[in-house]
Design a protein around this motif. Structure first.
Motif, PDB file in Angstrom:
ATOM      1  N   GLU A   1       0.977  -1.110   0.022  1.00 26.73           N
ATOM      2  CA  GLU A   1      -0.094   0.025   0.042  1.00 26.73           C
ATOM      3  C   GLU A   1       0.872   1.135   0.016  1.00 26.73           C
ATOM      4  O   GLU A   1       1.864   1.297   0.686  1.00 26.73           O
ATOM      5  N   ILE A   2       0.246   2.353  -0.756  1.00 26.78           N
ATOM      6  CA  ILE A   2       1.287   3.360  -0.856  1.00 26.78           C
ATOM      7  C   ILE A   2       0.870   4.546   0.442  1.00 26.78           C
ATOM      8  O   ILE A   2      -0.319   4.596   0.383  1.00 26.78           O
ATOM      9  N   ARG A   3       1.768   4.881   1.240  1.00 29.82           N
ATOM     10  CA  ARG A   3       1.508   5.411   2.088  1.00 29.82           C
ATOM     11  C   ARG A   3       1.179   7.121   1.859  1.00 29.82           C
ATOM     12  O   ARG A   3       1.820   7.780   1.138  1.00 29.82           O
ATOM     13  N   SER A   4      -0.088   7.471   1.921  1.00 27.23           N
ATOM     14  CA  SER A   4      -0.375   9.011   1.586  1.00 27.23           C
ATOM     15  C   SER A   4       0.477   9.963   1.949  1.00 27.23           C
ATOM     16  O   SER A   4       0.517  10.977   1.276  1.00 27.23           O
ATOM     17  N   ASP A   5       1.131  10.030   3.042  1.00 23.83           N
ATOM     18  CA  ASP A   5       2.004  10.954   3.567  1.00 23.83           C
ATOM     19  C   ASP A   5       3.264  11.244   2.628  1.00 23.83           C
ATOM     20  O   ASP A   5       3.986  12.179   2.741  1.00 23.83           O
ATOM     21  N   THR A   6       3.616  10.097   1.838  1.00 23.69           N
ATOM     22  CA  THR A   6       4.923  10.098   1.131  1.00 23.69           C
ATOM     23  C   THR A   6       4.766   9.589  -0.043  1.00 23.69           C
ATOM     24  O   THR A   6       5.661   9.092  -0.827  1.00 23.69           O
ATOM     25  N   VAL A   7       3.342   9.876  -0.693  1.00 26.06           N
ATOM     26  CA  VAL A   7       3.165   9.438  -2.067  1.00 26.06           C
ATOM     27  C   VAL A   7       4.095  10.291  -3.197  1.00 26.06           C
ATOM     28  O   VAL A   7       4.661   9.435  -3.862  1.00 26.06           O
ATOM     29  N   LYS A   8       4.520  11.565  -3.015  1.00 28.23           N
ATOM     30  CA  LYS A   8       5.439  12.040  -3.851  1.00 28.23           C
ATOM     31  C   LYS A   8       6.551  11.470  -3.701  1.00 28.23           C
ATOM     32  O   LYS A   8       7.554  11.445  -4.777  1.00 28.23           O
ATOM     33  N   GLY A   9       7.253  11.231  -2.565  1.00 28.91           N
ATOM     34  CA  GLY A   9       8.636  11.021  -2.539  1.00 28.91           C
ATOM     35  C   GLY A   9       8.712   9.529  -2.976  1.00 28.91           C
ATOM     36  O   GLY A   9       9.510   9.176  -3.616  1.00 28.91           O
ATOM     37  N   TYR A  10       7.643   8.751  -2.639  1.00 30.36           N
ATOM     38  CA  TYR A  10       7.466   7.422  -3.170  1.00 30.36           C
ATOM     39  C   TYR A  10       7.448   7.373  -4.716  1.00 30.36           C
ATOM     40  O   TYR A  10       8.540   6.538  -5.376  1.00 30.36           O
ATOM     41  N   LEU A  11       6.846   8.019  -5.536  1.00 29.16           N
ATOM     42  CA  LEU A  11       6.835   8.193  -6.867  1.00 29.16           C
ATOM     43  C   LEU A  11       8.093   8.741  -7.285  1.00 29.16           C
ATOM     44  O   LEU A  11       8.656   8.066  -8.571  1.00 29.16           O
ATOM     45  N   LEU A  12       8.668   9.562  -6.613  1.00 27.50           N
ATOM     46  CA  LEU A  12       9.781  10.331  -7.187  1.00 27.50           C
ATOM     47  C   LEU A  12      11.049   9.190  -7.075  1.00 27.50           C
ATOM     48  O   LEU A  12      12.026   9.123  -7.863  1.00 27.50           O
ATOM     49  N   THR A  13      10.830   8.326  -6.105  1.00 25.54           N
ATOM     50  CA  THR A  13      11.896   7.403  -5.750  1.00 25.54           C
ATOM     51  C   THR A  13      11.822   6.373  -6.841  1.00 25.54           C
ATOM     52  O   THR A  13      12.935   5.842  -7.731  1.00 25.54           O
ATOM     53  N   ILE A  14      10.596   5.952  -7.354  1.00 29.43           N
ATOM     54  CA  ILE A  14      10.747   4.967  -8.236  1.00 29.43           C
ATOM     55  C   ILE A  14      11.026   5.597  -9.692  1.00 29.43           C
ATOM     56  O   ILE A  14      11.800   4.938 -10.470  1.00 29.43           O
ATOM     57  N   THR A  15      10.837   6.706 -10.091  1.00 25.68           N
ATOM     58  CA  THR A  15      11.321   7.408 -11.320  1.00 25.68           C
ATOM     59  C   THR A  15      12.896   7.616 -11.208  1.00 25.68           C
ATOM     60  O   THR A  15      13.293   7.336 -12.250  1.00 25.68           O
ATOM     61  N   ARG A  16      13.278   7.900 -10.024  1.00 29.95           N
ATOM     62  CA  ARG A  16      14.739   7.903 -10.068  1.00 29.95           C
ATOM     63  C   ARG A  16      15.498   6.623 -10.166  1.00 29.95           C
ATOM     64  O   ARG A  16      16.279   6.519 -10.840  1.00 29.95           O
TER      65      ARG A  16
END
Length: 164
Positions: free
Chosen positions: A47-62
């Protein structure tokens, strides 16, 4: 709080694309990385934690960008299609050269430093979020951003002195 995939995409797609563009320097590759990022986010078993969604997505992108650049093993210069049309051609040429110079310098920074700088300036992530995305300490994230800013500032001052 993001409730469905469409909302997730609408909320973060521009940020992911912008970050991917800074990483790879090519709009088509940035679109591919953006798509791959959201496919990974959609197909994740956790599950994606809603408080770190942007960081999570940018980590995947990186991570995807790193894998891609490792495969390609080549330098990709940034495109100048970011510069809009202006009436005054001399001003447009000057701005284009200035932008091109800054983007080339940013591309020449070590990968971790470049990513830290772009995450801070372009994506406005906190130092804590940058540290998590890069998997480094908070202090290291602050130092990397600070040093990259200093290098960029020094470089741009040198470029301005050459024009005088």
């Amino acid at each position: 709080m993001v409730t469905n995939f469409h909302e997730l995409y609408e909320t973060y797609a521009k940020d992911v694309f912008r970050f991917a563009y800074w990483l790879c320097g090519n709009a088509q590759d940035a679109e591919d990385l953006t798509s791959e990022t959201f496919v990974r986010a959609l197909t994740t078993s956790g599950e994606i934690r809603s408080d770190t969604v942007k960081g999570y997505l940018l980590t995947i992108t990186r991570n995807l960008a790193y894998k891609r650049s490792k495969r390609e093993r080549r330098f990709i210069p940034l495109s100048l299609d970011l510069v809009g049309h202006q009436v005054d051609m001399s001003q447009q040429v000057e701005q284009t050269l200035h932008l091109q110079s800054a983007m080339q310098f940013i591309q020449s920074l070590p990968e971790t430093d470049r990513i830290a700088l772009v995450l801070r300036l372009e994506n406005e992530l906190s130092y804590d979020e940058i540290a998590k995305v890069l998997n480094i300490s908070l202090t290291a994230a602050k130092v990397k951003v600070h040093r990259a800013r200093l290098k960029l500032t020094e470089y741009m001052h040198q470029q301005e002195e050459l024009l005088i």
